[in-house]
Motif scaffolding. Structure first.
Motif, PDB file in Angstrom:
ATOM      1  N   GLU A  25       0.834  -1.202   0.000  1.00  0.00           N
ATOM      2  CA  GLU A  25       0.000   0.000   0.000  1.00  0.00           C
ATOM      3  C   GLU A  25       0.866   1.249   0.000  1.00  0.00           C
ATOM      4  O   GLU A  25       0.530   2.255  -0.622  1.00  0.00           O
ATOM      5  CB  GLU A  25      -0.934   0.001   1.207  1.00  0.00           C
ATOM      6  N   ALA A  26       2.024   1.168   0.691  1.00  0.00           N
ATOM      7  CA  ALA A  26       2.933   2.316   0.702  1.00  0.00           C
ATOM      8  C   ALA A  26       3.448   2.619  -0.700  1.00  0.00           C
ATOM      9  O   ALA A  26       3.594   3.784  -1.085  1.00  0.00           O
ATOM     10  CB  ALA A  26       4.103   2.043   1.640  1.00  0.00           C
ATOM     11  N   ALA A  27       3.708   1.574  -1.491  1.00  0.00           N
ATOM     12  CA  ALA A  27       4.179   1.779  -2.863  1.00  0.00           C
ATOM     13  C   ALA A  27       3.092   2.439  -3.703  1.00  0.00           C
ATOM     14  O   ALA A  27       3.380   3.327  -4.518  1.00  0.00           O
ATOM     15  CB  ALA A  27       4.599   0.449  -3.480  1.00  0.00           C
ATOM     16  N   PHE A  28       1.847   2.017  -3.505  1.00  0.00           N
ATOM     17  CA  PHE A  28       0.756   2.643  -4.238  1.00  0.00           C
ATOM     18  C   PHE A  28       0.577   4.094  -3.821  1.00  0.00           C
ATOM     19  O   PHE A  28       0.265   4.964  -4.646  1.00  0.00           O
ATOM     20  CB  PHE A  28      -0.535   1.866  -4.026  1.00  0.00           C
ATOM     21  N   ARG A  29       0.771   4.365  -2.537  1.00  0.00           N
ATOM     22  CA  ARG A  29       0.662   5.751  -2.086  1.00  0.00           C
ATOM     23  C   ARG A  29       1.732   6.621  -2.752  1.00  0.00           C
ATOM     24  O   ARG A  29       1.474   7.750  -3.155  1.00  0.00           O
ATOM     25  CB  ARG A  29       0.788   5.830  -0.562  1.00  0.00           C
TER      26      ARG A  29
END
Length: 223
Positions: A25-29
């Motif tokens: 999710e951090a990468a998508f953010r």
């Protein structure tokens, strides 16, 4: 042209994330943040640079207002798919959706619409005049709007002061609004809402100035 730019920006950011392995999710953010940065660049620099390098339309103020509406709507089309439902239920038909609350998306959308209104008014001023040098000056005004606040923030070491300045540039406002301490969800504060609506309020007298410049320019021949 702007629609093609935003499509390429999406492909190179949020759509590219699944191809990089097992994205968190951090990468998508991070990908979504980069997409918003590219969107901000389009609003703050690419759009005015394009319009101010073209021939003046028959009615510069109306044309700039139409451009402003289109740019603001296209910005919303990018922002709102990256949103959480109320209560924390996440829209996840695709893995890059659902990255922040409704209030944050509303704040980002309002901020970019406000900046689009101010930049559109500047474009109307530039295309309403008859001088090429005048257009260069109005483009310089766009550059100053985008860079002045981040430059002021770069000379301070106080984290709160840095965050304050980042809210007052079309290039950095989206990043400031989606930033939150690790493990926490971004949220809108009263200062954030003021920063989001401020450029729209500032644009009102600039639109009136554009009408005046257009009327004066129509009374003078080219040359």
């Amino acid at each position: 042209m702007l629609s093609i730019y935003l499509l390429l920006a999406s492909v190179l950011t949020v759509f590219a994330a699944p191809a990089l392995g097992s994205p968190s999710e951090a990468a998508f953010r991070r990908s979504a943040g980069m997409l918003l940065l590219l969107l901000s660049f389009a609003v703050a620099a690419l759009w005015p640079m394009l319009r101010l390098s073209q021939a003046s339309p028959r009615n510069p103020v109306v044309a700039a207002a139409a451009d402003t509406a289109i740019v603001a709507l296209m910005a919303q089309a990018v922002i709102w798919p990256l949103t959480l439902l109320p209560g924390g239920a996440v829209i996840r038909p695709a893995p890059w959706l659902g990255l922040w609350p409704w209030a944050v998306s509303a704040g980002i959308g309002l901020a970019l619409a406000s900046w689009a209104s101010l930049v559109g008014a500047i474009v109307a001023c530039g295309t309403g005049g008859r001088s090429g040098w005048g257009r260069a000056g109005w483009m310089l005004a766009c550059v100053i709007l985008a860079s002045a606040a981040p430059s002021a923030g770069s000379v301070t070491v106080d984290p709160e002061s840095i965050e304050f300045w980042l809210l007052y540039s079309p290039m950095t406002v989206t990043g400031a609004l989606i930033t939150a301490p690790s493990g926490l969800t971004p949220n809108m504060t009263p200062a954030d809402w003021i920063a989001a609506i401020g450029p729209g309020v500032m644009s009102i007298p600039v639109w009136f100035l554009a009408r005046r410049i257009t009327r004066r320019g129509a009374c003078r021949p080219w040359g």
